[in-house]
Write a protein that holds these residues in place. Sequence first.
Motif, PDB file in Angstrom:
ATOM      1  N   UNK A  42      28.481  46.364 -13.874  1.00  0.00           N
ATOM      2  CA  UNK A  42      27.676  47.013 -14.920  1.00  0.00           C
ATOM      3  C   UNK A  42      26.663  47.967 -14.307  1.00  0.00           C
ATOM      4  N   UNK A  43      26.091  47.569 -13.180  1.00  0.00           N
ATOM      5  CA  UNK A  43      25.120  48.417 -12.495  1.00  0.00           C
ATOM      6  C   UNK A  43      25.756  49.728 -12.027  1.00  0.00           C
ATOM      7  N   UNK A  44      26.988  49.654 -11.512  1.00  0.00           N
ATOM      8  CA  UNK A  44      27.699  50.859 -11.080  1.00  0.00           C
ATOM      9  C   UNK A  44      27.979  51.769 -12.269  1.00  0.00           C
ATOM     10  N   UNK A  45      28.400  51.181 -13.384  1.00  0.00           N
ATOM     11  CA  UNK A  45      28.670  51.968 -14.586  1.00  0.00           C
ATOM     12  C   UNK A  45      27.410  52.659 -15.076  1.00  0.00           C
ATOM     13  N   UNK A  46      26.290  51.954 -15.022  1.00  0.00           N
ATOM     14  CA  UNK A  46      25.011  52.539 -15.434  1.00  0.00           C
ATOM     15  C   UNK A  46      24.618  53.684 -14.506  1.00  0.00           C
ATOM     16  N   UNK A  47      24.845  53.487 -13.207  1.00  0.00           N
ATOM     17  CA  UNK A  47      24.535  54.526 -12.229  1.00  0.00           C
ATOM     18  C   UNK A  47      25.357  55.788 -12.474  1.00  0.00           C
ATOM     19  N   UNK A  48      26.637  55.605 -12.803  1.00  0.00           N
ATOM     20  CA  UNK A  48      27.498  56.755 -13.102  1.00  0.00           C
ATOM     21  C   UNK A  48      27.040  57.467 -14.371  1.00  0.00           C
ATOM     22  N   UNK A  49      26.607  56.675 -15.358  1.00  0.00           N
ATOM     23  CA  UNK A  49      26.171  57.256 -16.633  1.00  0.00           C
ATOM     24  C   UNK A  49      24.894  58.079 -16.483  1.00  0.00           C
ATOM     25  N   UNK A  50      24.039  57.696 -15.552  1.00  0.00           N
ATOM     26  CA  UNK A  50      22.798  58.452 -15.338  1.00  0.00           C
ATOM     27  C   UNK A  50      23.059  59.762 -14.607  1.00  0.00           C
ATOM     28  N   UNK A  51      24.158  59.825 -13.864  1.00  0.00           N
ATOM     29  CA  UNK A  51      24.464  61.044 -13.089  1.00  0.00           C
ATOM     30  C   UNK A  51      25.457  61.937 -13.795  1.00  0.00           C
ATOM     31  N   UNK A  52      26.391  61.347 -14.540  1.00  0.00           N
ATOM     32  CA  UNK A  52      27.446  62.125 -15.188  1.00  0.00           C
ATOM     33  C   UNK A  52      27.496  61.800 -16.678  1.00  0.00           C
ATOM     34  N   UNK A  53      28.109  62.714 -17.420  1.00  0.00           N
ATOM     35  CA  UNK A  53      28.307  62.480 -18.849  1.00  0.00           C
ATOM     36  C   UNK A  53      29.621  61.724 -19.020  1.00  0.00           C
ATOM     37  N   UNK A  54      29.529  60.417 -19.322  1.00  0.00           N
ATOM     38  CA  UNK A  54      30.724  59.595 -19.460  1.00  0.00           C
ATOM     39  C   UNK A  54      30.701  58.860 -20.794  1.00  0.00           C
ATOM     40  N   UNK A  55      31.897  58.419 -21.210  1.00  0.00           N
ATOM     41  CA  UNK A  55      31.996  57.644 -22.442  1.00  0.00           C
ATOM     42  C   UNK A  55      31.466  56.234 -22.194  1.00  0.00           C
ATOM     43  N   UNK A  56      31.179  55.537 -23.280  1.00  0.00           N
ATOM     44  CA  UNK A  56      30.707  54.161 -23.146  1.00  0.00           C
ATOM     45  C   UNK A  56      31.773  53.327 -22.449  1.00  0.00           C
ATOM     46  N   UNK A  57      31.410  52.579 -21.409  1.00  0.00           N
ATOM     47  CA  UNK A  57      32.390  51.744 -20.700  1.00  0.00           C
ATOM     48  C   UNK A  57      33.047  50.743 -21.645  1.00  0.00           C
ATOM     49  N   UNK A  58      34.329  50.512 -21.452  1.00  0.00           N
ATOM     50  CA  UNK A  58      35.056  49.541 -22.283  1.00  0.00           C
ATOM     51  C   UNK A  58      36.082  48.832 -21.409  1.00  0.00           C
ATOM     52  N   UNK A  59      36.618  47.741 -21.930  1.00  0.00           N
ATOM     53  CA  UNK A  59      37.633  46.994 -21.200  1.00  0.00           C
ATOM     54  C   UNK A  59      38.895  47.847 -21.079  1.00  0.00           C
ATOM     55  N   UNK A  60      39.577  47.743 -19.954  1.00  0.00           N
ATOM     56  CA  UNK A  60      40.751  48.580 -19.720  1.00  0.00           C
ATOM     57  C   UNK A  60      41.920  48.142 -20.598  1.00  0.00           C
ATOM     58  N   UNK A  61      42.593  49.121 -21.206  1.00  0.00           N
ATOM     59  CA  UNK A  61      43.768  48.855 -22.031  1.00  0.00           C
ATOM     60  C   UNK A  61      44.974  49.678 -21.588  1.00  0.00           C
ATOM     61  N   UNK A  62      44.730  50.881 -21.082  1.00  0.00           N
ATOM     62  CA  UNK A  62      45.836  51.778 -20.719  1.00  0.00           C
ATOM     63  C   UNK A  62      45.361  52.692 -19.601  1.00  0.00           C
ATOM     64  N   UNK A  63      46.126  52.780 -18.516  1.00  0.00           N
ATOM     65  CA  UNK A  63      45.722  53.612 -17.393  1.00  0.00           C
ATOM     66  C   UNK A  63      46.965  54.130 -16.685  1.00  0.00           C
TER      67      UNK A  63
END
Length: 212
Positions: free
Chosen positions: A85-106
């Motif tokens: 969660x901390x990494x996701x928050x760090x990415x969100x503060x630096x880049x414009x990203x969508x709200x993190x969600x559980x993986x379904x398709x990649x």
Amino acid sequence: MTQPPGLVDPTRPDYVCRLNKPIYGLKQSPRAWYMALKDHLVQTGFTNSLADTSLFVYCRDSVLLYVLVYVDDIIVTGNRPELVTSVETSLATRFSIKDPCDIHYFLGIEVTRTNNGLHLMQRKYIVDLLTKTHMFEAKPVSTPMPTSPKLTLHSGKALDNAKEYRMVVGSLQYISITRPDIAYAVNKLSLYMHKPTDDHWQAAKRVLRYLA
């Protein structure tokens, strides 16, 4: 970048624009995005994998974190949920990203979370391939490759156009990630990518019928 239509300087029509930041859609955009993301992750303690440049690893004591990047799709995982969660928050503060969600398709792989972990499958990818090759309603078979006759380099007549064969075998190689039961057949077909014949093509279509 060339001057955009309607904004051309009439006194300097041959001049080009120097960009202060990349514009989405330009050839340089993916590289600029990757380098910015890479710099951010390295600064926060991640190491870029030598085996796969799209993979970043954080390993400290008992902490393991992974960031996998494909263009603008990112997977963040690890053995410490609070640090993920901390990494996701760090990415969100630096880049414009969508709200993190559980993986379904990649990348064509469907992911379903179960009590035992993650279940991976490529049903949609397989259906799309069968539809693309007009094999969706083909007669199914119970094995991906017959025991005889044996395929050889000189089996059959050389194909006039090997493009479709190579596309199918390349797709089958990707499908074998979640379908190891076709791995041997696909490996065999891969031996003839440089000069496939009609016999090799029939063998490739048998694998498609098996998947169907």
